[in-house]
Scaffold this motif. Structure first.
Motif, PDB file in Angstrom:
ATOM      1  N   GLY A  64       0.795  -1.221   0.000  1.00  0.00           N
ATOM      2  CA  GLY A  64       0.000   0.000   0.000  1.00  0.00           C
ATOM      3  C   GLY A  64       0.828   1.270   0.000  1.00  0.00           C
ATOM      4  O   GLY A  64       0.280   2.361   0.086  1.00  0.00           O
ATOM      5  N   GLY A  65       2.140   1.146  -0.047  1.00  0.00           N
ATOM      6  CA  GLY A  65       2.983   2.328  -0.130  1.00  0.00           C
ATOM      7  C   GLY A  65       3.723   2.678   1.146  1.00  0.00           C
ATOM      8  O   GLY A  65       4.502   3.631   1.165  1.00  0.00           O
ATOM      9  N   GLY A  66       3.469   1.951   2.221  1.00  0.00           N
ATOM     10  CA  GLY A  66       4.212   2.173   3.458  1.00  0.00           C
ATOM     11  C   GLY A  66       3.912   3.498   4.119  1.00  0.00           C
ATOM     12  O   GLY A  66       2.814   4.024   4.023  1.00  0.00           O
ATOM     13  N   GLY A  67       4.903   4.047   4.766  1.00  0.00           N
ATOM     14  CA  GLY A  67       4.751   5.274   5.540  1.00  0.00           C
ATOM     15  C   GLY A  67       5.166   5.009   6.980  1.00  0.00           C
ATOM     16  O   GLY A  67       5.535   3.898   7.343  1.00  0.00           O
ATOM     17  N   ARG A  68       5.099   6.018   7.813  1.00  0.00           N
ATOM     18  CA  ARG A  68       5.478   5.872   9.215  1.00  0.00           C
ATOM     19  C   ARG A  68       4.347   5.221   9.992  1.00  0.00           C
ATOM     20  O   ARG A  68       3.228   5.719  10.010  1.00  0.00           O
ATOM     21  N   ILE A  69       4.629   4.089  10.648  1.00  0.00           N
ATOM     22  CA  ILE A  69       3.624   3.400  11.466  1.00  0.00           C
ATOM     23  C   ILE A  69       3.548   4.085  12.823  1.00  0.00           C
ATOM     24  O   ILE A  69       4.571   4.277  13.491  1.00  0.00           O
ATOM     25  N   THR A  70       2.343   4.458  13.232  1.00  0.00           N
ATOM     26  CA  THR A  70       2.162   5.150  14.510  1.00  0.00           C
ATOM     27  C   THR A  70       1.485   4.292  15.570  1.00  0.00           C
ATOM     28  O   THR A  70       1.639   4.563  16.760  1.00  0.00           O
ATOM     29  N   GLU A  71       0.715   3.283  15.145  1.00  0.00           N
ATOM     30  CA  GLU A  71      -0.003   2.438  16.090  1.00  0.00           C
ATOM     31  C   GLU A  71      -0.126   1.030  15.533  1.00  0.00           C
ATOM     32  O   GLU A  71      -0.219   0.847  14.321  1.00  0.00           O
ATOM     33  N   ILE A  72      -0.172   0.062  16.448  1.00  0.00           N
ATOM     34  CA  ILE A  72      -0.322  -1.351  16.079  1.00  0.00           C
ATOM     35  C   ILE A  72      -1.300  -1.983  17.061  1.00  0.00           C
ATOM     36  O   ILE A  72      -1.215  -1.725  18.268  1.00  0.00           O
ATOM     37  N   ALA A  73      -2.212  -2.810  16.572  1.00  0.00           N
ATOM     38  CA  ALA A  73      -3.128  -3.564  17.443  1.00  0.00           C
ATOM     39  C   ALA A  73      -3.032  -5.037  17.089  1.00  0.00           C
ATOM     40  O   ALA A  73      -2.934  -5.391  15.907  1.00  0.00           O
ATOM     41  N   VAL A  74      -3.048  -5.888  18.117  1.00  0.00           N
ATOM     42  CA  VAL A  74      -3.001  -7.337  17.923  1.00  0.00           C
ATOM     43  C   VAL A  74      -4.082  -7.971  18.792  1.00  0.00           C
ATOM     44  O   VAL A  74      -4.251  -7.607  19.962  1.00  0.00           O
ATOM     45  N   VAL A  75      -4.817  -8.929  18.211  1.00  0.00           N
ATOM     46  CA  VAL A  75      -5.887  -9.609  18.945  1.00  0.00           C
ATOM     47  C   VAL A  75      -5.910 -11.087  18.561  1.00  0.00           C
ATOM     48  O   VAL A  75      -5.612 -11.432  17.419  1.00  0.00           O
ATOM     49  N   ALA A  76      -6.214 -11.913  19.529  1.00  0.00           N
ATOM     50  CA  ALA A  76      -6.369 -13.356  19.290  1.00  0.00           C
ATOM     51  C   ALA A  76      -7.700 -13.802  19.863  1.00  0.00           C
ATOM     52  O   ALA A  76      -8.173 -13.257  20.856  1.00  0.00           O
ATOM     53  N   GLU A  77      -8.278 -14.797  19.234  1.00  0.00           N
ATOM     54  CA  GLU A  77      -9.582 -15.279  19.666  1.00  0.00           C
ATOM     55  C   GLU A  77      -9.528 -15.921  21.050  1.00  0.00           C
ATOM     56  O   GLU A  77     -10.439 -15.764  21.845  1.00  0.00           O
ATOM     57  N   ARG A  78      -8.444 -16.619  21.344  1.00  0.00           N
ATOM     58  CA  ARG A  78      -8.394 -17.394  22.577  1.00  0.00           C
ATOM     59  C   ARG A  78      -7.342 -16.937  23.577  1.00  0.00           C
ATOM     60  O   ARG A  78      -6.990 -17.690  24.472  1.00  0.00           O
ATOM     61  N   MET A  79      -6.829 -15.711  23.428  1.00  0.00           N
ATOM     62  CA  MET A  79      -5.798 -15.258  24.350  1.00  0.00           C
ATOM     63  C   MET A  79      -5.855 -13.751  24.514  1.00  0.00           C
ATOM     64  O   MET A  79      -5.628 -13.008  23.560  1.00  0.00           O
ATOM     65  N   ALA A  80      -6.173 -13.316  25.717  1.00  0.00           N
ATOM     66  CA  ALA A  80      -6.165 -11.882  25.989  1.00  0.00           C
ATOM     67  C   ALA A  80      -4.728 -11.392  26.071  1.00  0.00           C
ATOM     68  O   ALA A  80      -3.826 -12.133  26.454  1.00  0.00           O
ATOM     69  N   ARG A  81      -4.526 -10.143  25.671  1.00  0.00           N
ATOM     70  CA  ARG A  81      -3.218  -9.502  25.783  1.00  0.00           C
ATOM     71  C   ARG A  81      -2.136 -10.210  24.966  1.00  0.00           C
ATOM     72  O   ARG A  81      -0.983 -10.261  25.363  1.00  0.00           O
ATOM     73  N   ILE A  82      -2.522 -10.728  23.829  1.00  0.00           N
ATOM     74  CA  ILE A  82      -1.518 -11.400  22.983  1.00  0.00           C
ATOM     75  C   ILE A  82      -0.477 -10.375  22.525  1.00  0.00           C
ATOM     76  O   ILE A  82      -0.806  -9.219  22.268  1.00  0.00           O
ATOM     77  N   THR A  83       0.754 -10.810  22.451  1.00  0.00           N
ATOM     78  CA  THR A  83       1.831  -9.947  21.974  1.00  0.00           C
ATOM     79  C   THR A  83       2.403 -10.545  20.687  1.00  0.00           C
ATOM     80  O   THR A  83       2.276 -11.739  20.452  1.00  0.00           O
ATOM     81  N   PRO A  84       3.030  -9.730  19.865  1.00  0.00           N
ATOM     82  CA  PRO A  84       3.698 -10.275  18.681  1.00  0.00           C
ATOM     83  C   PRO A  84       4.816 -11.234  19.104  1.00  0.00           C
ATOM     84  O   PRO A  84       5.471 -11.031  20.130  1.00  0.00           O
ATOM     85  N   CYS A  85       5.051 -12.265  18.310  1.00  0.00           N
ATOM     86  CA  CYS A  85       6.167 -13.182  18.577  1.00  0.00           C
ATOM     87  C   CYS A  85       7.477 -12.420  18.373  1.00  0.00           C
ATOM     88  O   CYS A  85       7.489 -11.294  17.867  1.00  0.00           O
ATOM     89  N   GLY A  86       8.585 -13.030  18.736  1.00  0.00           N
ATOM     90  CA  GLY A  86       9.886 -12.378  18.608  1.00  0.00           C
ATOM     91  C   GLY A  86      10.207 -11.950  17.192  1.00  0.00           C
ATOM     92  O   GLY A  86      10.694 -10.835  16.958  1.00  0.00           O
ATOM     93  N   GLY A  87       9.943 -12.827  16.229  1.00  0.00           N
ATOM     94  CA  GLY A  87      10.212 -12.481  14.836  1.00  0.00           C
ATOM     95  C   GLY A  87       9.385 -11.302  14.369  1.00  0.00           C
ATOM     96  O   GLY A  87       9.879 -10.415  13.666  1.00  0.00           O
TER      97      GLY A  87
END
Length: 130
Positions: A64-87
């Motif tokens: 989509g052309g990129g740009g500066r990322i200002t916010e990120i949201a992550v959600v999982a169906e079966r886990m509250a407060r999921i975080t991105p994996c190390g990679g």
């Protein structure tokens, strides 16, 4: 502003292809100009060669052309407060700053907000490779 990003991540999660883990995940990124890019996890039989939701969202973001990322949201169906994996933390750090807000979500919305730099305090820096 974070609730609409959460909703985009949650909608992306509904498209997850997770026949092996049965663990759907969604992610959404917002750029400085307000655009939102989302993605879901995609599993394949040659596990672990699938894509995490954050990786899929980053693919859409780049296309989509990129740009500066200002916010990120992550959600999982079966886990509250999921975080991105190390990679994915490292992948996100390539395109976002240490100050970027990362929203950890549950089934109803944002549970906690952290800085991306707090999730990956000693990540690789691209300038090291130059």
């Amino acid at each position: 502003m974070s609730h609409d990003l959460y909703l985009a991540a949650r909608q992306a999660m509904q498209n997850a292809y997770a026949p092996y883990s049965k663990f759907p995940v969604g992610a959404a990124l917002r750029t400085e100009d307000g655009r939102i890019f989302s993605g879901c996890n995609i599993e394949v039989a040659s596990y672990p060669e699938g894509w995490c939701a954050e990786t899929t969202a980053l693919g859409a973001y780049i296309m989509g052309g990129g740009g500066r990322i200002t916010e990120i949201a992550v959600v999982a169906e079966r886990m509250a407060r999921i975080t991105p994996c190390g990679g994915c933390r490292q992948r996100l750090a390539e395109f976002a700053s240490a100050e970027t807000s990362l929203y950890l979500c549950d089934e109803v919305g944002v549970v906690e907000t952290v800085r991306l730099g707090d999730m990956l305090p000693y990540g690789f820096k691209g300038e090291t490779l130059r």
